[in-house]
Write an enzyme that holds these catalytic residues in place. Structure first.
Site, mmCIF file in Angstrom:
data_model
loop_
_atom_site.group_PDB
_atom_site.id
_atom_site.type_symbol
_atom_site.label_atom_id
_atom_site.label_comp_id
_atom_site.label_asym_id
_atom_site.label_seq_id
_atom_site.Cartn_x
_atom_site.Cartn_y
_atom_site.Cartn_z
ATOM 1 C CD GLU A 1 39.012 45.111 31.720
ATOM 2 O OE1 GLU A 1 38.036 45.100 32.464
ATOM 3 O OE2 GLU A 1 39.630 44.075 31.399
ATOM 4 C CB SER B 1 31.964 41.246 40.264
ATOM 5 O OG SER B 1 33.096 40.405 40.281
ATOM 6 N N GLY C 1 40.124 44.701 38.032
ATOM 7 C CA GLY C 1 40.177 43.325 38.503
ATOM 8 C C GLY C 1 40.956 42.442 37.539
ATOM 9 C CE LYS D 1 38.127 36.383 40.049
ATOM 10 N NZ LYS D 1 38.016 37.812 39.907
#
Ligand code: A5P
Length: 218
Positions: free
Chosen positions: A103, A30, A82, A121
């Site tokens: 990733e 996101s 992210g 986070k």
């Protein structure tokens, strides 16, 4: 502040690091969903992107970014992604979206790997679960080995684009380096969601109207 606005602020700051002609790895999730329009809006010339998921690939292409398979480029100038958890010492947990293997491949190939996040986070210490990608071949035997490390749950998710099985491991993550080494040495584990600090060049965190840009020293 709205977390989506914080994600967008971090994403815009990272998009500003891109330059004409760069090769760029695009993460998944996101936060990256805010990066893609920010990058496209810069109208840079000659960008070549690789994507870590089909979703990112489709969204990036729809915005006019040039995305190619990651089978011709040996290295990337920049990768942006992210994270699920960011520890004070720079260890990350990634893989909430199940894309952690690609990733990590992209992060490792990048001269500069930039993590973007809203401030929710940022954690005092990492907590389980740690996402895993497992080979489908011999899965029961891999699970048996993993049960010696912790409790494994198969995620109710489709296989990864590389055919891997996505799972989550609940284990002691107080010493992430030790757990990462253990998992990397477990046959049948394609990769895990623990990202060592050495992989990351920059962490950009937005929240409460401020933007913090941490750069790795040395
Ligand atoms: C994808 O598998 C993950 O590693 C994401 O990069 C991570 O979960 C962050 O996602 P959000 O930006 O959606 O929080």
């Amino acid at each position: 502040m709205d977390p989506e606005e914080s994600k967008r602020e971090a994403a815009v700051a990272a998009a500003d690091l891109a330059r004409d002609g760069m090769t760029i790895g695009l993460g998944t999730g996101s936060t990256v969903a805010h990066l893609l329009p920010a990058l496209a809006a810069r109208n840079l010339r000659g960008l070549r992107c690789v994507a870590t998921s089909r979703r990112t690939e489709e969204d990036a292409r729809a915005l006019g970014l040039s995305v190619e398979p990651f089978d011709a480029l040996e290295r990337l100038d920049l990768a942006i992604d992210g994270a699920d958890q960011i520890a004070p010492d720079g260890w990350l947990i990634k893989g909430g979206g199940g894309a952690h293997l690609r990733e990590k491949v992209v992060a490792a190939a990048a001269d500069r790997f930039v993590v973007i996040s809203d401030d929710r986070k940022v954690v005092e210490a990492l907590t389980p679960p740690v996402p895993l990608e497992l080979l489908a071949y011999g899965l029961p035997s891999t699970l048996a080995r993993l049960r010696e490390i912790g409790e494994v749950t198969l995620r109710d998710a489709p296989p990864s684009p590389d055919g891997g099985v996505i799972a989550d491991l609940r284990a002691d993550v107080e010493h992430p380096g030790r757990l990462a080494a253990l998992l990397s040495g477990t046959v049948g584990v394609a990769d895990h969601g623990l990202f060592a600090p050495e992989l990351t060049s920059d962490v950009i965190i937005a929240g409460g109207g401020t933007l913090e840009h941490r750069r790795r020293r040395g």
